[in-house]
Design an enzyme around this catalytic site. Structure first.
Site, short mmCIF file in Angstrom:
data_model
loop_
_atom_site.label_atom_id
_atom_site.label_comp_id
_atom_site.label_asym_id
_atom_site.label_seq_id
_atom_site.Cartn_x
_atom_site.Cartn_y
_atom_site.Cartn_z
N LYS A 416 24.30 46.47 44.27
CA LYS A 416 23.27 46.59 45.31
C LYS A 416 22.77 45.23 45.79
O LYS A 416 22.00 45.15 46.76
CB LYS A 416 22.11 47.43 44.77
N GLY A 457 25.32 57.69 32.51
CA GLY A 457 24.33 58.01 31.49
C GLY A 457 23.26 56.97 31.28
O GLY A 457 22.47 57.09 30.35
#
Length: 645
Positions: A416, A457
């Site tokens: 990002k 996860g």
């Protein structure tokens, strides 16, 4: 329940009965050979010779049967090793019989055809009797003509499938219906009595025809792409899939059925196993003090586990969450009791504590995994905290590392940070730029960055949220039907971070090979089916794009290029250089004595990070927590700064 003495007595009786049968088989084979040789009626001299010879042939074979250990095993488990022992004993007996017959030359002599035919008949009698006994036992034990257990298909008719089929014959839990394999030459053939019913592509039709709800995938040697394709076929066919993993040193010698596990999300994503240059990583870590910030987070805690495999002298775990630290230390001390673990509860913006910690424990290498990472949560109301924790926190940890001559500093970044459209991504890119500037000032510390996407996860990520929504009966919320993300496993990411840290020379931004992007809607659908639900039972709801979110993530900015490394899953980015005066202007802004508004933060970020472009106009009401995917991996930490360093 029978006593030990009774059990031993029964075993001796069974062993004697087997021995008596074999001796009787010797006599039967001997006389049968004479009958075959003389067409049923041996002449008088040869009939008498047969009776005289059997008196010494029987004791000879009896001794050899004991010598070769024919009665160690149980007939009910008779197998190829037992047949091999029978063959060795009979061949040895046949050779000795021939030698004795030639040496003694009795009259009339033993016909040569008898010396050849008798051993053949004997092997057939002894082996056949054991096989028949085992087949009869299994027939009655496992249900006779009507087999018991849940019907199951095995995918793969190779070595794994054949071994599994053999074990399933003795299983009371499962009833093997057949096997599937893409090799057309095997179609219609039988393996241990079970037919290869067709191709793997025919799974859904065959499962429906035979009312099968369970499948075992037994193709451990197949490429990852094949595993992924088969796993998706199973999930989309609506069957419960299990998989036989590849053999490892830990599972060597274990029965195949005991190694079978439930299929999971990693099987559907098809990530190849990571292989790292353990020797170079060990040279970096063995016998050294290693520090990890954000040690209680998803990536930070896995980094600690991976680091301890290489026997460091000391692990300094730095974490702000008391509970996360407690859980981590409890686990690590149990798994690695011989390594000194130093738990430090602290904020990465606390320069005094950082100085004290590094001065006292003198880490050789520092992994900086502490970060605020949740995109929508950091986009509104908390944007200034994201900047201070991710940028100022990184700067202060890096400065302390320079002051205390830490050899290597490795920061965990995110995809990002490439052409960022949100505050979180822009803050991580700004942290990368701060390290680039510090590298120009540093004489003793090498600064490296490792950039990757989402990890399966991790705390606050999409997978645990989907699992919670499925457990509640749905619906599962996805922001957009076309949104995609890169995914990798936590151990995979952590191992590659260690590999990158052993390769850097200072100033590099390492990119991890994330594979192909995954469509989040498909991921949600597969997860629903993986948990045994149909599409009409748990719905997928599209909630709309949130502030700062974009449809796809990038690992490399447009103006950046990469160069390869000696590891296939690591490349180095040639990123835009940070301005020379970056720190002179950035630090006063970071340490100002007021909290700027979110709009001011976004405005100033565009000044420092030219490639930053907010994607969506902020709107607090549009934030739906927990339905977006995660950002960079690591622990979320940070408190308000009380003093400037």
């Amino acid at each position: 329940m029978p006593s030990i003495k009774q059990i031993c007595f029964n075993a001796r009786v069974l062993s004697f009965a087997a021995f008596a049968f074999d001796v009787a088989a010797v006599a039967s084979a001997w006389f049968a050979a004479y009958l075959i040789r003389f067409n049923g009626v041996p002449p008088e001299p040869f009939g008498k010779g047969a009776l005289e010879a059997v008196l010494w042939v029987l004791p000879l074979y009896a001794v050899l049967f004991r010598v070769f250990g024919l009665y160690r095993g149980m007939w009910v488990f008779a197998s190829l090793p037992d047949l091999m022992r029978i063959a060795k004993a009979v061949v040895s007996g046949a050779l000795l019989t021939a030698v004795i017959a030639v040496m003694l030359q009795p009259y009339p002599s033993i016909p040569r055809s008898v010396l050849l035919v008798a051993p053949i008949l004997l092997v057939m009698m002894m082996g056949g009797a054991r096989g028949l006994y085992r087949a009869t036992k299994e027939f009655y034990r496992y249900g006779g003509l009507v087999a018991q257990g849940k019907p199951v298909l095995v995918i793969g008719a190779g070595h794994d499938g054949a071994s599994l089929a053999r074990e399933l014959r003795r299983s009371s839990e499962w009833r093997l219906v057949g096997l599937l394999d893409d090799d057309k030459a095997k179609h219609g053939r039988e393996i241990h009595g079970y037919k290869v019913l067709g191709s793997i592509q025919d799974l859904k039709a065959i499962a429906e025809a035979h009312k099968i709800e369970n499948v075992i995938i037994a193709i451990s040697s197949a490429p990852v792409e094949v595993h992924t394709r088969v796993a998706k076929l199973c999930v989309r066919a609506g069957v419960r899939a299990m998989v036989l993993p590849a053999l490892t040193p830990m599972t060597q010698g274990q029965p195949f059925l005991s190694r079978v596990r439930q299929i999971d999300l990693e099987d559907l994503l098809g990530r190849e196993p990571v292989s790292i240059d353990a020797a170079h990583v060990e040279m970096l870590l063995r016998g050294r003090a290693v520090m990890v910030t954000g040690a209680g987070g998803s990536i930070g805690s896995e980094l600690c586990r991976q680091i301890l495999r290489f026997n460091p002298a000391q692990l300094i775990a730095y974490e702000i969450s008391e509970y996360a630290m407690y859980k981590l230390v409890e686990e690590l001390q149990e798994r690695y009791p011989g390594v000194a673990i130093v738990p430090v509860i602290g904020d990465v913006k606390d320069s005094l504590l950082l100085d004290q910690t590094m001065q006292r424990y003198a880490p050789h290498i520092l992994y900086h995994a502490a970060a605020y990472k949740h995109v929508p949560l950091m986009e509104e109301l908390n944007s200034w905290q994201a900047i201070r924790n991710n940028v100022l926190g990184t700067y202060r940890v890096a400065r302390a590392a320079m002051r205390h001559r830490v050899s290597r500093f490795v920061m965990i970044s995110t995809d990002k940070a490439v052409n960022p459209t949100n505050v979180m991504g822009a803050s991580k890119r700004l942290a990368e730029m701060a390290l680039q500037s510090l590298q120009q000032l540093s004489k003793h510390t090498s600064f490296e960055t490792v950039r990757f996407g989402n990890v399966l996860g991790s705390a606050g990520s999409v997978i645990p949220k989907f699992q919670q929504q499925i457990a509640r009966g749905g619906p599962v919320t996805v922001t957009h039907p076309e949104i995609t993300r890169f995914f990798m496993t936590i151990p995979e990411a952590s191992q590659l971070v260690l590999q990158a840290s052993s390769m850097g020379e200072g100033g590099e931004i390492f990119l991890l090979d994330m594979g192909d992007p995954v469509k989040i809607a498909d991921l949600a659908r597969d997860l629903i089916r993986l948990y045994g639900f149909r599409d009409d039972q748990i719905k997928i709801v599209y909630s709309g794009m949130r502030p700062g979110e974009k449809l796809y993530e990038e690992l490399l900015a447009d103006e950046e290029t990469t160069r390869p490394t000696h590891h296939a899953k690591l490349r180095i980015a040639r990123a835009r250089e940070a301005p020379e005066d970056l720190l002179d202007e950035l630090l006063p802004w970071l340490m100002q004595h007021r909290i700027p508004s979110d709009d001011e933060v976004r405005r100033d970020l565009r000044r420092w990070v030219a490639e930053y472009s907010p994607a969506v106009s902020p709107n607090l009401q549009s934030v739906v927590l927990g339905t977006a995917d995660s950002g960079a991996a690591g622990a979320g930490v940070g408190r308000d700064e009380r003093r400037a360093s």
